[in-house]
Write a protein that holds these residues in place. Structure first.
Motif, PDB file in Angstrom:
ATOM      1  N   LEU A 113       0.824  -1.206   0.000  1.00 13.28           N
ATOM      2  CA  LEU A 113       0.000   0.000   0.000  1.00 13.28           C
ATOM      3  C   LEU A 113       0.860   1.259   0.000  1.00 13.28           C
ATOM      4  O   LEU A 113       0.565   2.226  -0.722  1.00 13.28           O
ATOM      5  CB  LEU A 113      -0.914  -0.013   1.228  1.00 13.28           C
ATOM      6  N   VAL A 114       1.911   1.246   0.803  1.00 16.06           N
ATOM      7  CA  VAL A 114       2.803   2.409   0.857  1.00 16.06           C
ATOM      8  C   VAL A 114       3.445   2.657  -0.500  1.00 16.06           C
ATOM      9  O   VAL A 114       3.496   3.796  -0.981  1.00 16.06           O
ATOM     10  CB  VAL A 114       3.872   2.205   1.956  1.00 16.06           C
ATOM     11  N   ARG A 115       3.911   1.609  -1.127  1.00 14.25           N
ATOM     12  CA  ARG A 115       4.540   1.769  -2.441  1.00 14.25           C
ATOM     13  C   ARG A 115       3.552   2.269  -3.486  1.00 14.25           C
ATOM     14  O   ARG A 115       3.879   3.127  -4.309  1.00 14.25           O
ATOM     15  CB  ARG A 115       5.141   0.432  -2.879  1.00 14.25           C
ATOM     16  N   GLU A 116       2.341   1.735  -3.455  1.00 14.28           N
ATOM     17  CA  GLU A 116       1.333   2.158  -4.416  1.00 14.28           C
ATOM     18  C   GLU A 116       0.946   3.621  -4.231  1.00 14.28           C
ATOM     19  O   GLU A 116       0.490   4.278  -5.176  1.00 14.28           O
ATOM     20  CB  GLU A 116       0.102   1.262  -4.316  1.00 14.28           C
ATOM     21  N   SER A 117       1.133   4.132  -3.018  1.00 16.99           N
ATOM     22  CA  SER A 117       0.828   5.542  -2.761  1.00 16.99           C
ATOM     23  C   SER A 117       1.951   6.467  -3.220  1.00 16.99           C
ATOM     24  O   SER A 117       1.818   7.689  -3.158  1.00 16.99           O
ATOM     25  CB  SER A 117       0.569   5.760  -1.267  1.00 16.99           C
ATOM     26  N   GLY A 118       3.075   5.881  -3.651  1.00 15.96           N
ATOM     27  CA  GLY A 118       4.188   6.675  -4.140  1.00 15.96           C
ATOM     28  C   GLY A 118       5.255   6.960  -3.109  1.00 15.96           C
ATOM     29  O   GLY A 118       6.237   7.652  -3.395  1.00 15.96           O
ATOM     30  N   ARG A 119       5.084   6.436  -1.894  1.00 20.98           N
ATOM     31  CA  ARG A 119       6.079   6.654  -0.848  1.00 20.98           C
ATOM     32  C   ARG A 119       7.030   5.464  -0.745  1.00 20.98           C
ATOM     33  O   ARG A 119       6.706   4.361  -1.174  1.00 20.98           O
ATOM     34  CB  ARG A 119       5.390   6.872   0.504  1.00 20.98           C
ATOM     35  N   GLU A 120       8.195   5.718  -0.156  1.00 21.47           N
ATOM     36  CA  GLU A 120       9.149   4.640   0.082  1.00 21.47           C
ATOM     37  C   GLU A 120       8.938   4.085   1.478  1.00 21.47           C
ATOM     38  O   GLU A 120       9.006   4.818   2.468  1.00 21.47           O
ATOM     39  CB  GLU A 120      10.587   5.126  -0.038  1.00 21.47           C
ATOM     40  N   PRO A 121       8.717   2.771   1.623  1.00 22.91           N
ATOM     41  CA  PRO A 121       8.614   2.184   2.958  1.00 22.91           C
ATOM     42  C   PRO A 121       9.993   1.920   3.549  1.00 22.91           C
ATOM     43  O   PRO A 121      10.925   1.535   2.837  1.00 22.91           O
ATOM     44  CB  PRO A 121       7.868   0.871   2.703  1.00 22.91           C
ATOM     45  N   VAL A 122      10.119   2.135   4.845  1.00 24.49           N
ATOM     46  CA  VAL A 122      11.328   1.807   5.590  1.00 24.49           C
ATOM     47  C   VAL A 122      10.887   1.042   6.838  1.00 24.49           C
ATOM     48  O   VAL A 122      10.053   1.537   7.606  1.00 24.49           O
ATOM     49  CB  VAL A 122      12.127   3.060   5.998  1.00 24.49           C
ATOM     50  N   ILE A 123      11.417  -0.150   7.027  1.00 27.25           N
ATOM     51  CA  ILE A 123      11.028  -0.994   8.159  1.00 27.25           C
ATOM     52  C   ILE A 123      12.089  -0.935   9.253  1.00 27.25           C
ATOM     53  O   ILE A 123      13.284  -0.972   8.966  1.00 27.25           O
ATOM     54  CB  ILE A 123      10.818  -2.450   7.696  1.00 27.25           C
ATOM     55  N   LEU A 124      11.630  -0.854  10.491  1.00 26.56           N
ATOM     56  CA  LEU A 124      12.525  -0.837  11.648  1.00 26.56           C
ATOM     57  C   LEU A 124      12.436  -2.153  12.406  1.00 26.56           C
ATOM     58  O   LEU A 124      11.341  -2.710  12.561  1.00 26.56           O
ATOM     59  CB  LEU A 124      12.160   0.302  12.604  1.00 26.56           C
TER      60      LEU A 124
END
Length: 228
Positions: A113-124
């Motif tokens: 979902l984050v990628r489809e919104s155009g943002r880059e996901p970063v996991i902690l």
């Protein structure tokens, strides 16, 4: 650049002081000021990946600007149990809040979902917890320590079970090709890492929060891959 943070009380800045939970929001303002970005923190006390999905879905309906980032930090509440139920019936089988397979499935959905919104996901990954301290905190109001231990087998199982969810978060990041920041290793590299946690054994102290902040800043300064 805009950064949206989705997580639990760790990134909310909650800590236990003098027997009360307080919120330290200073890291958001400092980070925004030092790095010239906007920070929206949607982290919530007690949040699981399941609870966060409604907010993530809603936010991802809105388009984002190039370079925007979504930080994801989950697992600490997902791996937790309803301890009163465990103490009352240690002979029975109990499931944690979000079983491992569902945790990974929801994390993958959040990344998509984050990628489809155009943002880059970063996991902690997750800071460690102090098993003995946390068990004492669980039992502070009268839950049977003996019953919980008879179900669990060993107090250190608390540490290892929570660690397994940190590994699941890292594994998801690697399999999805997502950048991740390792918050766990900087804690465990310290011989006195238990000093970085509050009396409840799960929330970082102010010193622990500073370590998290410094780790986030090191990633920002060199965002080419993993930061440990």
């Amino acid at each position: 650049m805009a950064i949206t943070v989705y997580g639990d009380s760790i990134l909310k800045g909650i800590l236990l002081e003098n027997g009360r939970y307080v919120v330290n929001r200073g890291w958001e303002e400092r980070y925004a000021r030092e790095w010239g970005v906007s920070v929206t923190n949607r982290s919530r006390f007690g949040c699981t990946i399941e609870k966060a999905m409604a907010v993530i879905r809603r936010d991802c309906l809105r388009p984002s600007a190039a370079g925007d980032v979504a930080v994801l930090e989950f697992g600490g509440n997902d791996c937790d149990y309803r301890w009163a139920e465990v103490a009352a019936a240690p002979e029975q089988t109990h499931s944690c809040n979000t079983p491992p397979a569902r945790f990974v499935s929801r994390y993958r959905e959040a990344v998509r979902l984050v990628r489809e919104s155009g943002r880059e996901p970063v996991i902690l990954t997750l800071p460690p917890i102090h098993a003995e301290r946390y068990l004492c905190f669980i039992c502070r109001d009268g839950l049977s320590r003996e019953s919980i231990l008879s179900w669990m087998g060993d107090v250190e199982q608390i540490f290892h079970w929570q660690e397994s969810y940190s590994h699941l978060a890292e594994q998801t990041a690697r399999e999805e090709g997502v950048r991740f920041i390792d918050l766990r290793r900087p804690f465990l590299c310290r011989k006195d890492w238990d000093r970085l946690l509050c009396a409840d054994g799960i929330h970082p102290s102010r010193e622990g929060q500073r370590l998290i902040y410094d780790t986030l800043c090191r990633y920002t300064a060199a965002p080419s891959g993993v930061v440990a």
